[in-house]
Design an enzyme around this catalytic site. Structure first.
Site, mmCIF file in Angstrom:
data_model
loop_
_atom_site.group_PDB
_atom_site.id
_atom_site.type_symbol
_atom_site.label_atom_id
_atom_site.label_comp_id
_atom_site.label_asym_id
_atom_site.label_seq_id
_atom_site.Cartn_x
_atom_site.Cartn_y
_atom_site.Cartn_z
ATOM 1 C CE1 TYR A 139 -3.220 -2.798 0.049
ATOM 2 C CE2 TYR A 139 -4.005 -2.035 2.165
ATOM 3 C CZ TYR A 139 -4.111 -2.884 1.084
ATOM 4 O OH TYR A 139 -5.124 -3.816 1.050
ATOM 5 C CE LYS A 194 0.367 -17.353 -2.014
ATOM 6 N NZ LYS A 194 -0.525 -18.513 -1.919
ATOM 7 C CG ASP A 226 -3.018 -19.788 0.017
ATOM 8 O OD1 ASP A 226 -2.270 -19.643 1.005
ATOM 9 O OD2 ASP A 226 -2.701 -20.453 -0.978
ATOM 10 C CG ASP A 250 -7.585 -3.892 3.701
ATOM 11 O OD1 ASP A 250 -8.624 -3.788 4.373
ATOM 12 O OD2 ASP A 250 -7.357 -3.228 2.674
ATOM 13 C CG ASP A 254 -13.119 -5.710 6.124
ATOM 14 O OD1 ASP A 254 -12.727 -5.136 7.169
ATOM 15 O OD2 ASP A 254 -13.652 -5.113 5.170
#
Ligand code: NAD
Length: 359
Positions: A139, A194, A226, A250, A254
């Protein structure tokens, strides 16, 4: 304790008033002294001063030990240029105060187990904490942009590119916050990465494992993102604290928040290195219900409890607020968002009154 109160827009004003009443009551019971000062932020600040994060508000936020934030945003501001949009205030505060650690607990209260879309046996008793790194990663990494591709099968066409990047220091810093939090909770920490595909995440995994050696009392594991996304809905109770980067956090935070099914119940904290924190509900300004005395103030009240715990080390006072919220739910009191047949519907102010009474 110097606390900046930034109610913001929409329901932000109604819910922060209730959290402040609860904060004042619990502090007076515990003999803690606090200094509160309120300032405009978001659309309200834009209307009054032409800036969603005015200098005076930023100065107050910088001077305070902690910030209680309501929510910002509203339909009337949707057409403003990006720099003037209310949401810029949140990003500006994160940046100026270097709030790199975002803590989001997801708790399923026994009385609200039916609010989740998952089966009760999967979520009942759930109590996990997602810790998301907030100031690094893809980001913020440079270089980034849209350019003309100089190679590949679509050479000559536009291509977008971003840079995933974490320094060892940034990874160590967030891991220490995670391990410290795990010590106050269930003593388990899972680092999510990852590493099988990305170099940045390879470093993340190595540094996480290295920091883990400093916390032999905490059960440490790591998992690919994942798989973590899948495990969160398959068997979320296997987790205690999850620590991850900005982008994965992020998405996973959620996902985790929705395990509880009730957006009006979820607090959050964003901390910097000196434990200064911005505490806010995870929901927005809910313009559809603003000013109607129907918003659920519990997420903001629980954010105030997090403030006492993480910025001021007042564990007992934080516990008192959380117990009062549990008691009110056990009594069957519900705002409209969590109401079901057989419970008693109350408004925002009545819910605040009930928490005060339970305290
Ligand atoms: P929202 O979270 O404001 O609302 C989504 C839905 O949940 C709405 O139906 C709303 O009525 C309901 N809801 C939210 N909080 C509730 C509460 N405490 N009690 C009962 N019901 C509640 O999200 P949105 O509608 O997508 O966004 C509205 C505005 O909020 C936008 O301008 C958005 O940019 C802003 N926003 C701000 C923040 C923040 O301040 N940190 C976060 C998210 C969205």
């Amino acid at each position: 304790m110097k606390i900046a109160i930034l109610p913001g827009d929409g329901i932000g004003k109604e819910i922060t008033v209730e959290a402040v009443r609860v904060l004042k009551a619990v502090c007076s019971m515990a003999g803690l002294s606090m200094e509160l000062e309120e300032a405009p932020v978001g659309g309200t600040a834009y209307d009054a001063l032409g800036d969603p994060l005015p200098e005076s508000t930023l100065k107050l936020a910088k001077e305070a030990d902690a910030i209680l934030f309501g929510a910002v945003g509203g339909w009337q501001y949707d057409t403003l240029p990006r720099a003037k949009r209310p949401e810029q205030a949140v990003l500006g505060l994160r940046k100026h105060l270097n709030l790199f650690a975002n803590l989001r607990p997801s708790i399923v209260y026994p009385e609200l187990v039916n609010a989740s879309t998952l089966k009760p046996e999967v979520v009942s008793g759930l109590d996990i904490l997602i810790l998301r790194e907030l100031t690094g990663d893809i980001y913020f990494g440079q270089p980034r942009g849209i350019r003309i591709a100089e190679e590949g099968p679509f050479k000559g066409q536009r291509e977008g590119f971003d840079t995933m990047r974490y320094s060892e220091g940034e990874i160590r810093r967030i891991m220490h916050v995670g391990f410290a939090a795990a010590r106050k909770r269930g003593k388990k920490l899972c680092s999510v990465d990852k590493a099988n595909v990305l170099e940045t995440m390879q470093l993340w995994k190595e540094v996480a494992a290295d920091v883990a050696t400093e916390y032999p009392d905490i059960a440490f594991s790591s998992m690919y993102v994942d798989n973590a996304a899948m495990q969160l809905v398959r068997n979320p109770k296997q987790f205690d604290v999850i620590v991850t980067g900005n982008m994965f956090g992020d998405i996973l935070s959620d996902e985790a928040s929705m395990l509880t099914g009730s957006i009006g119940m979820q607090p959050s904290a964003s901390l910097n290195e000196s434990k200064k924190g911005l505490y806010e509900p995870i929901h927005g300004s809910a313009p559809d219900i603003a000013g109607k005395d129907v918003a659920n103030p519990l997420a903001t009240i629980l954010s105030a409890a997090m403030m006492l715990r993480y910025s001021f080390d007042q564990e007992a006072a934080a516990d008192k607020i959380e117990s009062a919220v549990r008691k009110v739910l056990a009594l069957g009191l519900r705002t409209a968002d969590i109401f079901e047949t057989g419970t008693t519907k109350v408004g925002t102010r009545e819910m605040g009154d009930a928490v005060l009474k339970a305290l």
